[in-house]
Every structure is written in structure tokens, then in C-alpha cells.
Design a protein around this motif. Structure first.
Motif, PDB file in Angstrom:
ATOM      1  N   ILE A 160       0.865  -1.354  -0.669  1.00  0.00           N
ATOM      2  CA  ILE A 160      -0.136  -0.133   0.078  1.00  0.00           C
ATOM      3  C   ILE A 160       0.919   1.268  -0.062  1.00  0.00           C
ATOM      4  O   ILE A 160       0.517   2.654  -0.750  1.00  0.00           O
ATOM      5  CB  ILE A 160      -0.888  -0.036   1.194  1.00  0.00           C
ATOM      6  CG1 ILE A 160      -2.062  -0.779   1.476  1.00  0.00           C
ATOM      7  CG2 ILE A 160      -1.146   1.204   1.306  1.00  0.00           C
ATOM      8  CD1 ILE A 160      -3.433  -0.943   2.204  1.00  0.00           C
ATOM      9  N   PHE A 161       1.528   1.108   0.750  1.00  0.00           N
ATOM     10  CA  PHE A 161       3.060   2.443   0.854  1.00  0.00           C
ATOM     11  C   PHE A 161       3.453   2.551  -0.871  1.00  0.00           C
ATOM     12  O   PHE A 161       3.685   3.793  -0.824  1.00  0.00           O
ATOM     13  CB  PHE A 161       3.609   2.748   2.034  1.00  0.00           C
ATOM     14  CG  PHE A 161       2.821   2.347   3.589  1.00  0.00           C
ATOM     15  CD1 PHE A 161       1.956   3.112   3.716  1.00  0.00           C
ATOM     16  CD2 PHE A 161       3.725   1.496   4.873  1.00  0.00           C
ATOM     17  CE1 PHE A 161       1.251   3.353   4.918  1.00  0.00           C
ATOM     18  CE2 PHE A 161       2.776   1.676   5.554  1.00  0.00           C
ATOM     19  CZ  PHE A 161       1.624   2.165   5.817  1.00  0.00           C
ATOM     20  N   ILE A 162       4.247   1.716  -1.059  1.00  0.00           N
ATOM     21  CA  ILE A 162       4.880   1.589  -2.508  1.00  0.00           C
ATOM     22  C   ILE A 162       3.958   1.807  -3.470  1.00  0.00           C
ATOM     23  O   ILE A 162       3.639   2.354  -4.451  1.00  0.00           O
ATOM     24  CB  ILE A 162       4.893   0.031  -2.814  1.00  0.00           C
ATOM     25  CG1 ILE A 162       6.756  -0.478  -1.679  1.00  0.00           C
ATOM     26  CG2 ILE A 162       5.721   0.500  -4.062  1.00  0.00           C
ATOM     27  CD1 ILE A 162       7.513  -1.593  -1.679  1.00  0.00           C
ATOM     28  N   ASP A 163       2.521   1.706  -3.487  1.00  0.00           N
ATOM     29  CA  ASP A 163       1.344   2.324  -4.397  1.00  0.00           C
ATOM     30  C   ASP A 163       1.320   3.380  -4.495  1.00  0.00           C
ATOM     31  O   ASP A 163       0.705   3.831  -5.152  1.00  0.00           O
ATOM     32  CB  ASP A 163      -0.228   1.268  -4.017  1.00  0.00           C
ATOM     33  CG  ASP A 163       0.600  -0.071  -4.880  1.00  0.00           C
ATOM     34  OD1 ASP A 163       1.485  -0.397  -5.439  1.00  0.00           O
ATOM     35  OD2 ASP A 163       0.114  -0.900  -4.288  1.00  0.00           O
ATOM     36  N   LEU A 164       0.860   4.270  -2.850  1.00  0.00           N
ATOM     37  CA  LEU A 164       0.835   5.397  -2.739  1.00  0.00           C
ATOM     38  C   LEU A 164       2.015   6.143  -2.898  1.00  0.00           C
ATOM     39  O   LEU A 164       2.033   7.855  -2.534  1.00  0.00           O
ATOM     40  CB  LEU A 164       0.231   5.005  -1.652  1.00  0.00           C
ATOM     41  CG  LEU A 164      -1.682   4.584  -1.378  1.00  0.00           C
ATOM     42  CD1 LEU A 164      -1.616   5.270   0.182  1.00  0.00           C
ATOM     43  CD2 LEU A 164      -2.030   5.812  -1.867  1.00  0.00           C
ATOM     44  N   ASN A 165       3.463   5.786  -3.212  1.00  0.00           N
ATOM     45  CA  ASN A 165       4.616   6.473  -3.162  1.00  0.00           C
ATOM     46  C   ASN A 165       4.837   7.011  -1.572  1.00  0.00           C
ATOM     47  O   ASN A 165       5.552   8.642  -1.756  1.00  0.00           O
ATOM     48  CB  ASN A 165       4.409   7.309  -3.883  1.00  0.00           C
ATOM     49  CG  ASN A 165       5.860   7.851  -4.717  1.00  0.00           C
ATOM     50  OD1 ASN A 165       6.307   7.027  -4.608  1.00  0.00           O
ATOM     51  ND2 ASN A 165       5.899   9.135  -5.115  1.00  0.00           N
ATOM     52  N   ILE A 166       4.116   6.635  -0.691  1.00  0.00           N
ATOM     53  CA  ILE A 166       4.554   7.263   0.652  1.00  0.00           C
ATOM     54  C   ILE A 166       6.039   5.977   1.173  1.00  0.00           C
ATOM     55  O   ILE A 166       5.774   6.190   3.036  1.00  0.00           O
ATOM     56  CB  ILE A 166       3.594   7.538   1.914  1.00  0.00           C
ATOM     57  CG1 ILE A 166       2.850   6.173   1.659  1.00  0.00           C
ATOM     58  CG2 ILE A 166       2.795   8.216   0.839  1.00  0.00           C
ATOM     59  CD1 ILE A 166       1.603   6.369   2.667  1.00  0.00           C
ATOM     60  N   ILE A 167       6.552   5.402   0.600  1.00  0.00           N
ATOM     61  CA  ILE A 167       7.067   4.169   1.391  1.00  0.00           C
ATOM     62  C   ILE A 167       8.620   4.966   2.304  1.00  0.00           C
ATOM     63  O   ILE A 167       9.084   4.667   3.024  1.00  0.00           O
ATOM     64  CB  ILE A 167       7.292   3.297   0.667  1.00  0.00           C
ATOM     65  CG1 ILE A 167       8.470   2.180   1.081  1.00  0.00           C
ATOM     66  CG2 ILE A 167       8.595   4.036  -0.705  1.00  0.00           C
ATOM     67  CD1 ILE A 167       7.739   1.736   2.115  1.00  0.00           C
ATOM     68  N   LYS A 168       8.937   5.819   1.684  1.00  0.00           N
ATOM     69  CA  LYS A 168       9.653   7.141   2.409  1.00  0.00           C
ATOM     70  C   LYS A 168      10.006   7.717   3.308  1.00  0.00           C
ATOM     71  O   LYS A 168      10.710   8.405   3.219  1.00  0.00           O
ATOM     72  CB  LYS A 168      10.899   7.551   0.684  1.00  0.00           C
ATOM     73  CG  LYS A 168      11.912   6.377   0.337  1.00  0.00           C
ATOM     74  CD  LYS A 168      12.103   7.453  -0.628  1.00  0.00           C
ATOM     75  CE  LYS A 168      13.165   6.034  -1.489  1.00  0.00           C
ATOM     76  NZ  LYS A 168      14.174   6.701  -2.918  1.00  0.00           N
ATOM     77  N   THR A 169       8.353   7.799   3.632  1.00  0.00           N
ATOM     78  CA  THR A 169       7.923   8.395   4.760  1.00  0.00           C
ATOM     79  C   THR A 169       7.888   8.070   6.157  1.00  0.00           C
ATOM     80  O   THR A 169       8.229   7.386   6.427  1.00  0.00           O
ATOM     81  CB  THR A 169       7.122   9.089   4.143  1.00  0.00           C
ATOM     82  OG1 THR A 169       5.298   8.513   4.538  1.00  0.00           O
ATOM     83  CG2 THR A 169       6.568   9.673   2.942  1.00  0.00           C
ATOM     84  N   ARG A 170       8.204   9.033   7.014  1.00  0.00           N
ATOM     85  CA  ARG A 170       8.450   9.085   8.371  1.00  0.00           C
ATOM     86  C   ARG A 170       6.639   8.100   8.922  1.00  0.00           C
ATOM     87  O   ARG A 170       7.022   7.610   9.618  1.00  0.00           O
ATOM     88  CB  ARG A 170       8.323  10.570   9.154  1.00  0.00           C
ATOM     89  CG  ARG A 170       8.480  10.282  10.332  1.00  0.00           C
ATOM     90  CD  ARG A 170       8.356  11.804  11.427  1.00  0.00           C
ATOM     91  NE  ARG A 170       8.960  11.534  12.804  1.00  0.00           N
ATOM     92  CZ  ARG A 170       7.687  11.629  14.044  1.00  0.00           C
ATOM     93  NH1 ARG A 170       6.522  11.832  12.772  1.00  0.00           N
ATOM     94  NH2 ARG A 170       8.156  11.460  14.641  1.00  0.00           N
TER      95      ARG A 170
END
Length: 287
Positions: A160-170
Motif C-alpha cells: 500500500i505504501f509503495i503504491d501510494l508512493n509514501i514508503i519513504k515517509t516518516r
């Protein structure tokens, strides 16, 4: 003794893979149009072709396509899961400040204690005799039910984080770190339930060893590996020949997966840690 695979078996295997890919991608695409995570659609695609729907209405065809080559499909499943977790570990932020550590600590406590208590109390309101297996161990069954209520799906969260492009967020860093520690605790319960079901005794020593091994692997990935990589960088030695970077990455992945499996730690956890280790390599050729 040599193992041979007939053409019919290969045809069934590739047909099953093709159907699963088409179903997953089409369902994922439709769910993104509905502003839902793509991974939810991919799971739904698998549900359509699984025993719940396709297997229920067309059992004979389902058995011929999917169950006949179940072991081969299982290998592909685990390979994909391992690669997904490796990617998640690689993309994860690796720097933690004091506020992050405190947040993770309280989240681990809250997401572990309360679901475990709720799950244990919930087992008292249902007749578990119909669910108990051949081992006839009610305590083992209760532990599995408790774990199923409290468990966190790290692969789904990562996707889900990869799909939403937020995997690198805090936010992703805190959630995935919390889920990792959380699942280490729950895998201890699974190990205890497995031992009870097999008739073996569960001792504090056995549980403690499992926890220590899991934490040791985590420490190697977060503490020892970065220092070793930095030491090698300072030596300015070209230990990895040109064009062999991919092989080196795969080697690290396999080492962590094999070590985790050898010590009865979830291989998904090992793949996740391998991704973290590779992520510490700052050389642009690995990025």
C-alpha cells in the motif's frame, strides 16, 4: 532420483500464473479507479480465482488448474513475497530520532497488549470444539486465534505504501517498524502454539531463544551491517566487481532468508532485514 515435469504440468502452471496475473492487474486497475489501494484490488483478484468463488462454482476446473500444481505456485508465491519485503526494507527510511523511538515503543505496546487481551477474551464466547484439530489442544487453538486477531500484515502495508508512493515517509517508517517489532512478539505465540500442537513442551528458554534470535537479526541489520559497510567503504576496496552488483544484492537476500529459516524465524522478516542492509549501501550503483 531425477524430478521430471511433464508438458501438461508446465501448461497448467503457466496457465495458472497467467490467470492470476490478469485477474490481479485488472482488479487492481479497477480499484485504483475507485480511489482504493491497488493491493486491495489485487487481493480481490486472487479471491475471485480462489476456492471461495471460482473453486466453489467450478471445483473440477479449479482443481485441474490450481491445485494440481500447488507446490509450484507456492514457490512463486513465496518468491514474490520475499522480493516484495526486500523492496520494502530497501525503501524504508533508516534514521530514527528520539521522538520516533518513543512513538514506536508506545505503538508496539498498544498494538500488542490490547488485541491479545481482546482475542483471548473473545475465545471464551465461542464453541471451539468444532475448530480444534487432530492434536486436540485447546490452548494451541486459542493462541492461533489470538494471533490471527492481533497480527499485522507487513507485506500488505508495504505494498500500500509503495503504491501510494509514501514508503519513504516518516509515517511509513514508524508504521512498518512498529509492525516488525509487533510481529516478532506474535511469532513467539505461533511457535508456542506449534510446539503445543506437536506435543512438545513449551519452556521459557525456548521462547527466550526465539526472541533473542529475532532481535539479534534485527540488530545485525540496523547496527552491525551499517558499520561493516562503512568500514569497507573507508578501505576503498572494490570488493564487488563491475556488473556483479545485482548478484551481490541477491546474495545478501539469500543469506538473510536462509539464516532466518534455519533459526525458525519468518523468512519474510529475513527478506525485510536484507532490504534494510542493502539500503545502507550508499554507492549509487545500488540505488
Amino acid at each position: 532420483m531425477a524430478i521430471t515435469i511433464e508438458n501438461l504440468e508446465l501448461a497448467r502452471f503457466f496457465l495458472a500464473i497467467s490467470l492470476l496475473l490478469v485477474s490481479a492487474h485488472v482488479s487492481g486497475y479497477l480499484f485504483t479507479k475507485l480511489r482504493m489501494p491497488k493491493v486491495v484490488g489485487e487481493i480481490f483478484g486472487g479471491l475471485l480465482l480462489g476456492p471461495t468463488l471460482f473453486g466453489y462454482f467450478f471445483p473440477e476446473l479449479y482443481n485441474r488448474i490450481f491445485l494440481a500444481e500447488g507446490k509450484l505456485l507456492a514457490i512463486v508465491y513465496w518468491l514474490g513475497l520475499v522480493l516484495l519485503m526486500f523492496t520494502s526494507g530497501f525503501e524504508l527510511q533508516r534514521k530514527f530520532d528520539k521522538s520516533d523511538k518513543k512513538t514506536i515503543l508506545w505503538l508496539v505496546i498498544g498494538s500488542t497488549i490490547f488485541p491479545l487481551l481482546f482475542g483471548w477474551l473473545a475465545t471464551s464466547f465461542f464453541d471451539l470444539s468444532k475448530l480444534i484439530g487432530t492434536a486436540s489442544n485447546i490452548l494451541a487453538l486459542k493462541l492461533i486465534i489470538v494471533v490471527s486477531i492481533a497480527i499485522t500484515s507487513i507485506p500488505v502495508l508495504s505494498k500500500i505504501f509503495i503504491d501510494l508512493n509514501i514508503i519513504k515517509t516518516r509515517f511509513a517508517k514508524i508504521v512498518l517498524s512498529t509492525a516488525t517489532f509487533h510481529d516478532v512478539v506474535l511469532w513467539v505465540f505461533v511457535a508456542a502454539a506449534t510446539a503445543l500442537a506437536s506435543g512438545a513442551s513449551v519452556s521459557i528458554v525456548t521462547v527466550s531463544v526465539h526472541v533473542i534470535i529475532s532481535l539479534a537479526l534485527f540488530a545485525i541489520a540496523l547496527v552491525l551491517a551499517p558499520r561493516l559497510i562503512k568500514f569497507v567503504d573507508n578501505l576503498r576496496l572494490n570488493l564487488i566487481p563491475k556488473n556483479y552488483e545485482a548478484g551481490f544484492i541477491i546474495f545478501i537476500l539469500l543469506v538473510f532468508v536462509v539464516v532466518a529459516s534455519y533459526f525458525d524465524v519468518n523468512v519474510v522478516f529475513g527478506a525485510f532485514l536484507a532490504g534494510i542492509v542493502v539500503g545502507f549501501i550508499r554507492n549509487p550503483k545500488f540505488q
